[in-house]
Design a protein around this motif. Structure first.
Motif, PDB file in Angstrom:
ATOM      1  N   ASP A   1       0.824  -1.214   0.000  1.00 43.08           N
ATOM      2  CA  ASP A   1       0.000   0.000   0.000  1.00 43.08           C
ATOM      3  C   ASP A   1       0.856   1.261   0.000  1.00 43.08           C
ATOM      4  N   ALA A   2       2.018   1.189   0.658  1.00 41.93           N
ATOM      5  CA  ALA A   2       2.905   2.351   0.774  1.00 41.93           C
ATOM      6  C   ALA A   2       3.880   2.453  -0.400  1.00 41.93           C
ATOM      7  N   GLY A   3       3.836   1.477  -1.303  1.00 45.47           N
ATOM      8  CA  GLY A   3       4.733   1.511  -2.448  1.00 45.47           C
ATOM      9  C   GLY A   3       6.147   1.050  -2.137  1.00 45.47           C
ATOM     10  N   ILE A   4       6.315   0.341  -1.040  1.00 41.04           N
ATOM     11  CA  ILE A   4       7.629  -0.190  -0.668  1.00 41.04           C
ATOM     12  C   ILE A   4       7.819  -1.517  -1.391  1.00 41.04           C
ATOM     13  N   GLY A   5       8.918  -1.645  -2.072  1.00 45.08           N
ATOM     14  CA  GLY A   5       9.171  -2.890  -2.770  1.00 45.08           C
ATOM     15  C   GLY A   5      10.222  -2.697  -3.831  1.00 45.08           C
ATOM     16  N   PRO A   6      10.530  -3.709  -4.583  1.00 52.92           N
ATOM     17  CA  PRO A   6       9.867  -5.008  -4.577  1.00 52.92           C
ATOM     18  C   PRO A   6      10.184  -5.794  -3.315  1.00 52.92           C
ATOM     19  N   LEU A   7       9.233  -6.616  -2.906  1.00 52.06           N
ATOM     20  CA  LEU A   7       9.396  -7.451  -1.720  1.00 52.06           C
ATOM     21  C   LEU A   7       9.728  -8.875  -2.141  1.00 52.06           C
ATOM     22  N   ARG A   8      10.606  -9.484  -1.387  1.00 50.88           N
ATOM     23  CA  ARG A   8      10.879 -10.909  -1.537  1.00 50.88           C
ATOM     24  C   ARG A   8      10.419 -11.566  -0.240  1.00 50.88           C
ATOM     25  N   VAL A   9       9.557 -12.563  -0.372  1.00 53.22           N
ATOM     26  CA  VAL A   9       8.954 -13.198   0.803  1.00 53.22           C
ATOM     27  C   VAL A   9       9.185 -14.699   0.719  1.00 53.22           C
ATOM     28  N   GLU A  10       9.607 -15.285   1.830  1.00 52.27           N
ATOM     29  CA  GLU A  10       9.777 -16.727   1.931  1.00 52.27           C
ATOM     30  C   GLU A  10       9.118 -17.214   3.214  1.00 52.27           C
ATOM     31  N   GLY A  11       8.646 -18.449   3.189  1.00 52.06           N
ATOM     32  CA  GLY A  11       8.111 -19.060   4.398  1.00 52.06           C
ATOM     33  C   GLY A  11       6.631 -19.384   4.370  1.00 52.06           C
ATOM     34  N   PHE A  12       5.910 -18.892   3.370  1.00 49.57           N
ATOM     35  CA  PHE A  12       4.508 -19.279   3.225  1.00 49.57           C
ATOM     36  C   PHE A  12       4.483 -20.602   2.479  1.00 49.57           C
ATOM     37  N   PRO A  13       3.576 -21.512   2.668  1.00 45.98           N
ATOM     38  CA  PRO A  13       2.431 -21.465   3.562  1.00 45.98           C
ATOM     39  C   PRO A  13       2.697 -22.046   4.953  1.00 45.98           C
ATOM     40  N   ALA A  14       3.884 -22.611   5.207  1.00 50.72           N
ATOM     41  CA  ALA A  14       4.136 -23.266   6.503  1.00 50.72           C
ATOM     42  C   ALA A  14       4.042 -22.303   7.673  1.00 50.72           C
TER      43      ALA A  14
END
Length: 120
Positions: free
Chosen positions: A66-79
């Motif tokens: 929403d704030a325009g911060i990124g790009p984001l790298r996300v790990e750990g879903f769905p566990a």
């Protein structure tokens, strides 16, 4: 930007707001400046269960988008034992308590040094 989420350009403050809002526990903010080139700040926090960890991470991810911060790298879903959110200069780790104790990132990155602080 979602109502109720202040953003003044400070990703750390925005992440902390989400963490507090989601009732995360034992939040630590570690200044990495001069220690590594991977990021300037690391936040480590805990959720009470896999579902809580996922909800905390989702809140942070949505606020960052929403704030325009990124790009984001996300790990750990769905566990959701441990979710890592890499926002460039800021890395956020959201753990279940026993997984956090196993990895002990605070010790690895020197969070026990006097200049580091417990968020509160």
């Amino acid at each position: 930007m979602s109502a109720g989420r202040p953003f003044d350009g400070d990703a750390v403050a925005l992440a902390r707001h989400c963490i507090e809002d989601m009732k995360a526990e034992e939040t630590v903010v570690i200044d990495l400046t001069g220690k590594t080139s991977i990021a300037d700040t690391m936040i480590i926090t805990s959720g009470r269960s896999n579902r809580h960890v996922g909800a905390i991470a989702d809140s942070i991810i949505e606020a960052f988008k929403d704030a325009g911060i990124g790009p984001l790298r996300v790990e750990g879903f769905p566990a959701c034992d441990w979710v890592l959110i890499d926002a460039g200069d800021l890395i956020v780790h959201v753990f279940r308590p026993e997984v956090r104790a196993f990895y002990n990132l605070e010790k690895m990155w020197g969070a026990d040094r006097p200049k580091e602080r417990l968020a509160g």
